[in-house]
Each structure stands twice: as structure tokens, then as C-alpha cells.
Design an enzyme around this catalytic site. Structure first.
Site, short mmCIF file in Angstrom:
data_model
loop_
_atom_site.label_atom_id
_atom_site.label_comp_id
_atom_site.label_asym_id
_atom_site.label_seq_id
_atom_site.Cartn_x
_atom_site.Cartn_y
_atom_site.Cartn_z
N ASP A 125 -5.14 -5.59 3.23
CA ASP A 125 -4.46 -4.79 2.48
C ASP A 125 -5.61 -4.21 1.64
O ASP A 125 -5.55 -4.78 0.13
CB ASP A 125 -3.29 -5.32 1.91
CG ASP A 125 -2.84 -4.22 0.83
OD1 ASP A 125 -3.03 -3.14 0.60
OD2 ASP A 125 -1.58 -4.55 0.09
N ASP A 162 1.08 -11.54 6.53
CA ASP A 162 1.41 -9.95 5.39
C ASP A 162 0.56 -9.72 4.12
O ASP A 162 0.40 -10.90 3.36
CB ASP A 162 2.87 -10.35 5.12
CG ASP A 162 3.43 -8.94 4.39
OD1 ASP A 162 3.01 -7.84 4.85
OD2 ASP A 162 4.54 -8.84 3.74
N SER A 173 12.92 -8.29 0.88
CA SER A 173 13.85 -8.34 -0.17
C SER A 173 15.29 -8.47 0.25
O SER A 173 16.19 -9.11 -0.57
CB SER A 173 13.94 -7.07 -1.22
OG SER A 173 12.45 -7.31 -1.65
#
Ligand code: G3H
Ligand code: ZN
Length: 322
Positions: free
Chosen positions: A114, A92, A270
Site C-alpha cells: 500500500d 492486506d 468491519s
């Protein structure tokens, strides 16, 4: 080690099925053993395909070797369950070709590069560089276009920019990505930027999502920053000595709607951190004599199993899609 030797799959087939079936595959981040165990337990129990993911920061915190071996252990548990659920290991928020290459070396079957903070052409160049070498090993690649606000792994971005649908075809074509993370109003972390106490984020921009879908028919879209941050756990944290304010999550019915459309992967981190903190605080304050870590990490793990199982069944609709 190549991911196929461990038993992981890349995301290609998973996303084809998810797109066709109108559901999204859960992509759950892990930063410790209990969390990973809970992900695997819940996905076996609900017979859901799953993407277990570790970010660059998580690899630093947990340690590259531990991430690798914990992920292998998770796959072993999946295999011996006989559930047949497909399981991908995803990097990620990879931020460089080197980080992605090291993930692939460690058995990751999918990587995100990213480049969303870069200018358009630089983002394409960086993403293509990763896609070129990843594809030689049949590893799938996620790129990102548009920026999310919020705090991701201690990095704060205070501005968000919705994805411009007019750019998606060119981005996908020139970069060669297999899936695309877009910005339609979700945000990373707990304190969504600009929230007033008790406030709510503006609704997700389904008009943008629909335009992206129209321009990229059949192409898998990814949503980051998709935690719901249930009031129940925010209140539990605050009731047992914590101080969380300005918390606002993404309403689950909006994630459900996105999953039924072209969104094939939903990232959730989260919600698990919040749940763990709430349960640990409760146990420790109700029983101040506790010193055995299993006495509070165990209940946290149980709460996580319930959280993930419910997401699979009621929000992402990935349960039973083996
Ligand atoms: O990459 C991870 C996710 O985008 C995290 O989103 O902070 O809303 O759980 P979240
Ligand atoms: Zn993210």
C-alpha cells in the site's frame, strides 16, 4: 514455506474467472480463530472461491506464528471438505517490502503493498520493488492508487482522493502489479468520515470505475472499505449497551454492481467485527451469568457464517463458482 506446499493458490486464475464471470472473489479479513473458521465454513458451504486475508496489524495482534498456522489449518479444512474451492492467503495493507517478504516466507500467496499515501512516482517505485521479488516466487501483488478515507487498523485518514483514471495505465505498466485497488468512494471502518447521524455516503463513482475499465481492459480491480454495516447490527449493539453513532456503510446493491463490472476482489472486515460485537453484547446482556467464552463466541461464529454466506450468494455472486 512456499504457499503451494500448503495448498493455497495465487489470485491470477481466480481473477481471470471472476472477470469473465461477472462476479467478485470475497476477501475476508480475520483477527481471530472463530472468524477464520466462519469464513472457511461459509465458503465451503456456498462453494465460493475465497481470499483469506490478514493485515500487518492483524499479524501483530494475532502473532505471526498463529496467523501462519491458523491459515494452514484453514487450508486443511478446505482440502478435507472435498469442495475444491480455490483459496488464497493474502497480506492486506502491507506497508513495506520487508513486511511483504515476511508474509511470503510464511506462505502468503498474494500481497498488497500500500503506497497510496505516497507521491505517484514513489508509489510506483515501492510497488515495483515488491512486485519484482514477489513474482520470482509466483506470488501475486496488489497495489493501490488513490486514497480511501476512514479508519483502517487504527490508522485514520481524514481525506479521500478518488483515483485519477488517467494515471492507471502508467501505474500498472511501470509497477508490474497484478491487481489494482482504487478509490471510487468506499471508505474504511465504521465511522465513515463526514457522516451526519443517519446520513449516507454519496454514491460510488461508477463513472470513474468505467473509465478505469476502459483504460485497463480485462485487468482486475479491487475495492477496499466495502462493508455494508447493516442497521440491524448497529441497533443490536446500541440496544445492548453499546454506543455507535454516525455509522454509514456502502449499500450492497452498489457493491453488487461493482462486482458485476471489473471489480474482482472485494475487501470486507468491519461487517464481521460489527456482527461479532452485536451478538456477544446480546448474549452477555440477556444472560449475565454466562462465563464460558464458547457460549458467546459460538453464537458470534454462527452469525458470521450466515453473514459471509449471504455476501457470497447475494452480493458478490461468488457462490458456486468453483
Ligand atoms: O482492507 C480491508 C478492508 O478494506 C476493510 O473495509 O472497513 O469497510 O470492512 P471495511
Ligand atoms: Zn483496506
Amino acid at each position: 514455506m512456499h504457499y503451494t506446499e500448503i495448498g493455497f493458490v495465487n489470485t491470477k486464475r481466480m481473477f481471470e474467472k471472476a472477470y469473465g464471470g461477472g462476479y467478485a472473489v470475497p476477501a475476508y479479513n480475520f483477527v481471530n480463530m472463530e472468524q477464520l473458521q466462519a469464513i472457511v465454513t461459509a465458503c465451503i458451504e456456498t462453494r465460493s472461491p475465497v481470499i483469506i486475508q490478514a493485515s500487518k496489524r492483524a499479524r501483530e495482534y494475532v502473532g505471526r506464528e498463529f496467523v501462519r498456522h491458523m491459515a494452514q489449518a484453514a487450508m486443511e479444512v478446505v482440502r478435507s471438505s472435498g469442495s475444491g474451492i480455490p483459496c488464497a492467503l493474502h497480506l492486506d495493507h502491507g506497508d513495506s517490502p520487508d513486511e511483504c517478504a515476511s508474509g511470503i516466507e510464511d506462505g502468503f500467496s498474494s500481497v498488497m503493498i500500500d503506497g497510496s499515501a505516497l507521491p505517484f512516482d514513489d508509489n510506483i517505485r515501492l510497488t515495483k520493488e515488491v512486485a519484482d521479488f514477489a513474482h520470482r516466487l509466483d506470488v501475486t501483488v496488489e497495489g493501490e492508487l488513490g486514497t480511501l478515507s476512514g479508519v483502517e487498523e487504527e490508522v485514520r485518514r481524514s481525506t479521500s482522493a478518488y483515483t485519477d483514471p488517467k494515471l492507471v495505465e502508467e501505474f500498472v505498466k511501470r509497477s508490474g502489479v497484478d491487481s489494482l485497488a482504487v478509490s471510487i468512494g468506499t471508505a474504511h471502518g465504521l465511522n465513515k468520515v463526514g457522516m451526519k447521524p443517519g446520513g449516507q455516503l454519496p454514491p460510488l463513482r461508477f463513472d470513474i470505475l468505467e473509465e478505469i475499465k476502459r483504460r485497463l481492459p480485462g485487468f482486475p480491480i479491487v475495492l477496499h472499505g466495502s462493508s455494508a454495516l447493516p442497521a440491524k447490527y448497529v441497533d443490536m449493539v446500541n440496544c445492548y449497551g453499546g454506543r455507535l453513532s454516525d455509522v454509514a456503510g456502502i449499500p450492497e446493491e452498489q457493491i453488487r454492481e461493482a462486482a458485476a463490472s471489473c471489480v474482482c476482489k472485494v475487501n470486507i472486515a468491519s461487517d464481521a467485527l460489527l456482527t461479532t460485537t452485536a451478538v456477544v453484547r446480546k448474549v452477555l446482556s440477556e444472560d449475565p451469568g454466562v462465563f464460558d467464552t464458547r457460549k458467546y463466541l459460538g453464537p458470534a461464529r454462527e452469525a458470521l457464517v450466515a453473514l459471509y454466506a449471504r455476501k457470497n450468494r447475494e452480493v458478490l455472486k461468488s457462490a458456486g463458482r468453483v
